[in-house]
Design a protein around this motif. Structure first.
Motif, mmCIF file in Angstrom:
data_model
loop_
_atom_site.group_PDB
_atom_site.id
_atom_site.type_symbol
_atom_site.label_atom_id
_atom_site.label_comp_id
_atom_site.label_asym_id
_atom_site.label_seq_id
_atom_site.Cartn_x
_atom_site.Cartn_y
_atom_site.Cartn_z
ATOM 1 N N TYR A 22 -5.671 -2.911 -8.862
ATOM 2 C CA TYR A 22 -6.182 -1.589 -9.221
ATOM 3 C C TYR A 22 -6.280 -0.690 -7.981
ATOM 4 N N ALA A 23 -6.695 -1.269 -6.861
ATOM 5 C CA ALA A 23 -6.802 -0.483 -5.628
ATOM 6 C C ALA A 23 -5.447 0.081 -5.209
ATOM 7 N N TRP A 24 -4.377 -0.666 -5.465
ATOM 8 C CA TRP A 24 -3.046 -0.165 -5.145
ATOM 9 C C TRP A 24 -2.723 1.063 -5.992
ATOM 10 N N ILE A 25 -3.198 1.083 -7.233
ATOM 11 C CA ILE A 25 -2.927 2.213 -8.122
ATOM 12 C C ILE A 25 -3.651 3.466 -7.651
ATOM 13 N N CYS A 26 -4.935 3.340 -7.355
ATOM 14 C CA CYS A 26 -5.748 4.540 -7.144
ATOM 15 C C CYS A 26 -5.962 4.912 -5.681
ATOM 16 N N SER A 27 -5.301 4.219 -4.767
ATOM 17 C CA SER A 27 -5.456 4.635 -3.377
ATOM 18 C C SER A 27 -4.212 4.348 -2.539
ATOM 19 N N THR A 28 -3.795 3.128 -2.464
ATOM 20 C CA THR A 28 -2.735 2.746 -1.533
ATOM 21 C C THR A 28 -1.436 3.500 -1.789
ATOM 22 N N MET A 29 -0.935 3.428 -3.009
ATOM 23 C CA MET A 29 0.349 4.070 -3.290
ATOM 24 C C MET A 29 0.242 5.590 -3.253
ATOM 25 N N TRP A 30 -0.875 6.149 -3.679
ATOM 26 C CA TRP A 30 -1.058 7.598 -3.577
ATOM 27 C C TRP A 30 -1.012 8.031 -2.111
ATOM 28 N N GLY A 31 -1.674 7.251 -1.273
ATOM 29 C CA GLY A 31 -1.676 7.560 0.153
ATOM 30 C C GLY A 31 -0.291 7.464 0.762
ATOM 31 N N LEU A 32 0.430 6.414 0.405
ATOM 32 C CA LEU A 32 1.787 6.262 0.934
ATOM 33 C C LEU A 32 2.702 7.365 0.425
ATOM 34 N N ASP A 33 2.572 7.723 -0.845
ATOM 35 C CA ASP A 33 3.403 8.789 -1.409
ATOM 36 C C ASP A 33 3.115 10.135 -0.749
ATOM 37 N N ALA A 34 1.921 10.314 -0.225
ATOM 38 C CA ALA A 34 1.534 11.595 0.374
ATOM 39 C C ALA A 34 1.940 11.714 1.844
ATOM 40 N N THR A 35 2.467 10.650 2.400
ATOM 41 C CA THR A 35 2.802 10.682 3.822
ATOM 42 C C THR A 35 4.311 10.829 4.019
ATOM 43 N N ASP A 36 4.710 10.932 5.226
ATOM 44 C CA ASP A 36 6.127 10.963 5.591
ATOM 45 C C ASP A 36 6.781 9.696 5.031
ATOM 46 N N PRO A 37 7.873 9.803 4.292
ATOM 47 C CA PRO A 37 8.470 8.617 3.673
ATOM 48 C C PRO A 37 8.916 7.560 4.684
ATOM 49 N N ASP A 133 8.441 4.769 -7.164
ATOM 50 C CA ASP A 133 8.219 5.089 -8.574
ATOM 51 C C ASP A 133 8.384 3.859 -9.486
ATOM 52 N N PRO A 134 9.486 3.112 -9.376
ATOM 53 C CA PRO A 134 9.610 1.905 -10.207
ATOM 54 C C PRO A 134 8.559 0.836 -9.871
ATOM 55 N N TRP A 135 8.226 0.715 -8.581
ATOM 56 C CA TRP A 135 7.229 -0.275 -8.179
ATOM 57 C C TRP A 135 5.883 0.042 -8.806
ATOM 58 N N LYS A 136 5.513 1.331 -8.788
ATOM 59 C CA LYS A 136 4.221 1.735 -9.354
ATOM 60 C C LYS A 136 4.155 1.443 -10.849
ATOM 61 N N VAL A 137 5.211 1.725 -11.573
ATOM 62 C CA VAL A 137 5.215 1.449 -13.016
ATOM 63 C C VAL A 137 4.994 -0.040 -13.264
ATOM 64 N N ARG A 138 5.684 -0.851 -12.531
ATOM 65 C CA ARG A 138 5.531 -2.303 -12.708
ATOM 66 C C ARG A 138 4.139 -2.769 -12.291
ATOM 67 N N ASN A 139 3.594 -2.151 -11.246
ATOM 68 C CA ASN A 139 2.237 -2.510 -10.843
ATOM 69 C C ASN A 139 1.211 -2.041 -11.864
ATOM 70 N N TYR A 140 1.447 -0.907 -12.531
ATOM 71 C CA TYR A 140 0.547 -0.474 -13.606
ATOM 72 C C TYR A 140 0.513 -1.536 -14.700
ATOM 73 N N ILE A 141 1.674 -2.040 -15.048
ATOM 74 C CA ILE A 141 1.760 -3.075 -16.091
ATOM 75 C C ILE A 141 1.059 -4.342 -15.631
#
Length: 164
Positions: A22-37, A133-141
């Motif tokens: 859950y932490a990856w959903i609501c913080s980690t990936m959002w943070g990574l998506d907001a930074t320089d790729p 994007d695909p990783w996040k969908v799979r992690n949501y599941i």
């Protein structure tokens, strides 16, 4: 008393596993998506390399084991209803945590791990978007499945309570 100890451990392990994803959903990936790729790729490579550690391994690998033992103990103590809920939690955890992680998410992580981070911002953005994007969908599941397993575990704990 042993069934209560294992029930408690099952609840704790299931909660830790769900909370981690859950932490990856609501913080980690959002943070990574907001930074320089380029930074996001490097950071994810580092996190994927560091996740294989003695602190996380007991929860990741042990949850399905603890749930399985709890199922067996509940069944042996005649708590068939509770055993059924713990069995459902065991199967759910096995499918959504173990199978999904090893067959889908780990290969995605390993592929990203082989990427040489490009200097070009556009190239890095294309790589990160194709991964994130695909990783996040799979992690949501996976997270929803682990949340379901936590709920099934809680029902098992509650259904195994003695009325005496």
């Amino acid at each position: 008393m042993m069934e209560k100890s294992f029930s408690f451990l099952s609840l704790m392990f299931s909660g830790a596993l769900f909370g981690f994803f859950y932490a990856w959903i609501c913080s980690t990936m959002w943070g990574l998506d907001a930074t320089d790729p380029r930074v996001a790729i490097q950071a994810m490579q580092a996190m994927n390399g560091s996740i294989r550690n003695a602190v996380f391994a007991p929860v990741f690998f042990g949850t399905v084991v603890v749930l399985g033992i709890t199922t067996a103990v509940q069944f042996a103590k005649g708590q068939r209803v509770a055993a059924g809920w713990f069995l459902a939690a065991t199967i759910t955890t096995l499918l959504f945590n173990n199978v999904m992680t090893f067959t889908i998410l780990v290969p995605m992580n390993e592929a990203l791990g082989l990427v040489v981070v490009p200097d070009s911002l556009d190239e890095a953005e294309a790589i990160w978007s194709a991964y994130s994007d695909p990783w996040k969908v799979r992690n949501y599941i996976r997270t929803a499945g682990c949340g379901l397993a936590l709920a099934l575990t809680a029902i098992g704990v509650l259904s195994g309570r003695s009325t005496a």
